[in-house]
Design a protein around this motif. Structure first.
Motif, short mmCIF file in Angstrom:
data_model
loop_
_atom_site.label_atom_id
_atom_site.label_comp_id
_atom_site.label_asym_id
_atom_site.label_seq_id
_atom_site.Cartn_x
_atom_site.Cartn_y
_atom_site.Cartn_z
N ARG A 79 -48.45 -22.29 -43.26
CA ARG A 79 -48.29 -21.96 -44.68
C ARG A 79 -47.34 -20.78 -44.85
O ARG A 79 -46.46 -20.80 -45.73
CB ARG A 79 -49.65 -21.63 -45.30
N GLU A 99 -43.66 -20.55 -46.71
CA GLU A 99 -43.38 -19.54 -47.73
C GLU A 99 -42.12 -18.74 -47.38
O GLU A 99 -41.28 -18.47 -48.24
CB GLU A 99 -44.57 -18.60 -47.87
N GLU A 157 -46.33 -23.44 -51.61
CA GLU A 157 -45.76 -22.17 -51.14
C GLU A 157 -44.37 -21.91 -51.69
O GLU A 157 -43.83 -20.82 -51.53
CB GLU A 157 -45.72 -22.16 -49.60
#
Length: 546
Positions: free
Chosen positions: A60, A64, A174
């Protein structure tokens, strides 16, 4: 008539300014790029408690960094990303089609309808996304009904029946600067989208809610419950937009049904709020990113600790069989039985080695036939000793292999590495045969250096060099008769040669056992597990920006 005309009155769109021009302290792109590199290289391969969660967190954060933070730092003119996300059947595709006034995303009753993410962007903003990694996640659809400074993304369902869609949707969360949770009175309580909404809010992403297909009977109660849930989340200021239930229909909704949402997004564009969203989402990310890095660093340290435990486990499992072999050599138990009987038969009166046993320091070379007879007898003694030595090494190897396997399984060692080891390891018989061959070669090499002395030359004349080496090997393995003969023949060099032969036997046995354990250790080393030191350094570099 398109209802998603976000243009200001003059049609020029919001003025541009360098990213971070408001005075916010932002890290250099190099710091973020280094963090991205460290996370990309990070291996979390061992399935230990917390590893799955750590991998998900790493993935994740990578998304991002790759899709939101790095592009934000490198491209000041990139539009704010507005993600429409939610459960299956919530009407996200119909909503984006209605907002832009054109069917750019497939809508229907077949699930999953959205098989790819679609990003609607003004043509003038499309160029700023030319090198943006979001292009690998979504199909870019330039359309002039989207205002400059804002791009709207229709994400696949968070609960899609297609696992690839679920992963893609989670990644797209994200990318968001603004995350709009699209739901219905039937699906608004689903746990998965609320979990995604919570994560987005915690990471500083602005959020909003669209209550779609809301009939009159449920509208008030559901709106009240949504408001309560958002307050509990700490997002009481998040707007809730209600889209009435249009009943059975195809194509975009009537403009008036999305007018409230359209006006809000139009306001974002006309007041340059898109740039503010980007700065806010980026600025509030640093604290969460730093916390993520520290959590992942702890997970990396646990991987290292587990790898060290598995390494120690393999070493310990291999140590006991070797220790048992050492004890057997010290007790001369390997040469009990047939090796002793063989020596007595060959060294008793009338035997080919009788003079070697009776007067080793005064044996005469004799005729060639006599020398050949002694040599063959000495080699026969060694052959008799080699059998139990070989079997002892095989036994040690088999025991170590079985014990490593038991401890590996009991200790939670990865089954895949055990399978890999099975393909790479040689069998106990082959390992033991090689060990015995190495031992004999080392004894012969050691003896060769001692045959230049007067005693050594006399012994070699009586038995041949390999015959002397055979008796040294038999004596080193614990057979008392040959050991006594070697001490009588070679005198000053005897103790060293016998000790070297014993040590060489222990050494090759240890190597044989470690040949079995080595594939386990190599497989662990190949995992590339590293401590979280580098990530803690990156977290420290980010501290000044939190």
């Amino acid at each position: 008539m398109p209802t998603f005309s976000f243009r200001p009155a003059n049609g020029d769109g919001p003025a541009r300014r360098p990213f971070g021009a408001s005075g916010d302290a932002l890290p250099r792109t190099a710091v973020v790029s280094d963090t991205l590199s460290d996370l990309t290289d990070l291996a979390l391969p061992l399935d230990i408690p917390g590893a799955e969660e750590a991998r998900a967190r790493r993935d994740r954060v990578l998304t991002e960094l790759e899709v939101r933070l790095v592009p934000r730092l490198e491209e000041a003119d990139a539009p704010a990303i507005v993600v429409l996300g939610g459960s299956s059947g919530a009407g996200k595709s119909t909503l984006i089609n209605s907002l832009v006034g054109s069917e750019i995303s497939r809508a229907g009753v077949l699930r999953p309808t959205t098989r790819e993410a679609v990003l609607a962007v003004h043509p003038d903003d499309a160029a700023s996304l030319a090198d943006n990694p979001i292009r690998s996640l979504a199909r870019i659809h330039p359309i002039d009904t989207v205002p400059r400074g804002v791009a709207v993304l229709d994400a696949p369902d968070l609960d899609s029946v297609d696992a690839r869609n679920r992963r893609l949707s989670a990644r797209l969360v994200e990318t968001a600067d603004l995350w709009i949770f699209v739901t219905t009175p039937v699906r608004y309580g689903d746990e998965l989208p609320w979990s995604a909404l919570t994560v987005a809010h915690e990471r500083g992403v602005t959020i909003g809610v669209v209550l779609n297909r809301a009939g009159d009977s449920a509208r008030t109660a559901v709106h009240r419950d949504l408001t309560r849930r958002l307050q509990s989340l700490g997002a009481a200021d998040a707007p809730i937009f209600v889209v009435p239930d249009a009943g059975p229909h195809s194509g975009p909704l009537p403009p008036e049904q999305v007018a409230e949402l359209s006006s809000w997004l139009r306001l974002i564009a006309s007041t340059r709020a898109g740039s503010t969203l980007r700065r806010h989402a980026t600025r509030t990310t640093w604290a969460a990113l730093r916390e993520d890095l520290l959590v992942i660093a702890d997970a990396a340290d646990r991987q290292v600790s587990r790898l060290e435990e598995l390494t120690a486990l393999v070493d310990a499992a291999a140590a006991e069989p070797v220790a048992r072999l050492r004890r057997a050599l010290a007790a001369h138990s390997l040469t009990d039985g047939s090796p002793t009987t063989r020596w007595l038969a060959l060294a008793s009166t009338g035997g080919p080695l009788s003079d070697v046993a009776a007067r080793p320091g005064r044996i005469r070379p004799g005729r060639a036939a006599r020398r050949r007879e002694r040599r063959e007898a000495a080699l026969a003694v060694l052959a008799e000793v080699t059998g139990p030595v070989r079997e002892a090494i095989r036994s040690a190897v088999r025991e170590a292999d079985a014990e490593i396997g038991r401890r590996w399984a009991a200790g939670g060692g990865p089954a895949s590495l055990a399978d890999q080891r099975a393909h790479r390891a040689r069998g106990p018989e082959a390992v033991a045969d090689r060990a015995v061959g190495d031992w004999r070669a080392r004894v012969e090499s050691s003896v060769e250096g001692a045959l230049s002395s007067p005693e050594g030359r006399a012994a070699a004349e009586a038995l041949g060099a390999d015959g002397v080496a055979a008796l040294v090997g038999a004596g080193g393995a614990g057979l008392a008769g040959p050991a006594a003969a070697v001490r009588g023949m070679l005198r000053g060099d005897a103790a060293r040669l016998l000790s070297d032969a014993t040590n060489a036997l222990v050494d090759v046995a240890e190597r044989a056992v470690h040949d079995i354990s080595r594939p386990y250790l190599d497989a662990l080393a190949d995992l590339g597990v590293e401590p979280g030191t580098g990530l803690r350094l990156r977290a420290g570099e980010l501290k000044e920006f939190t």
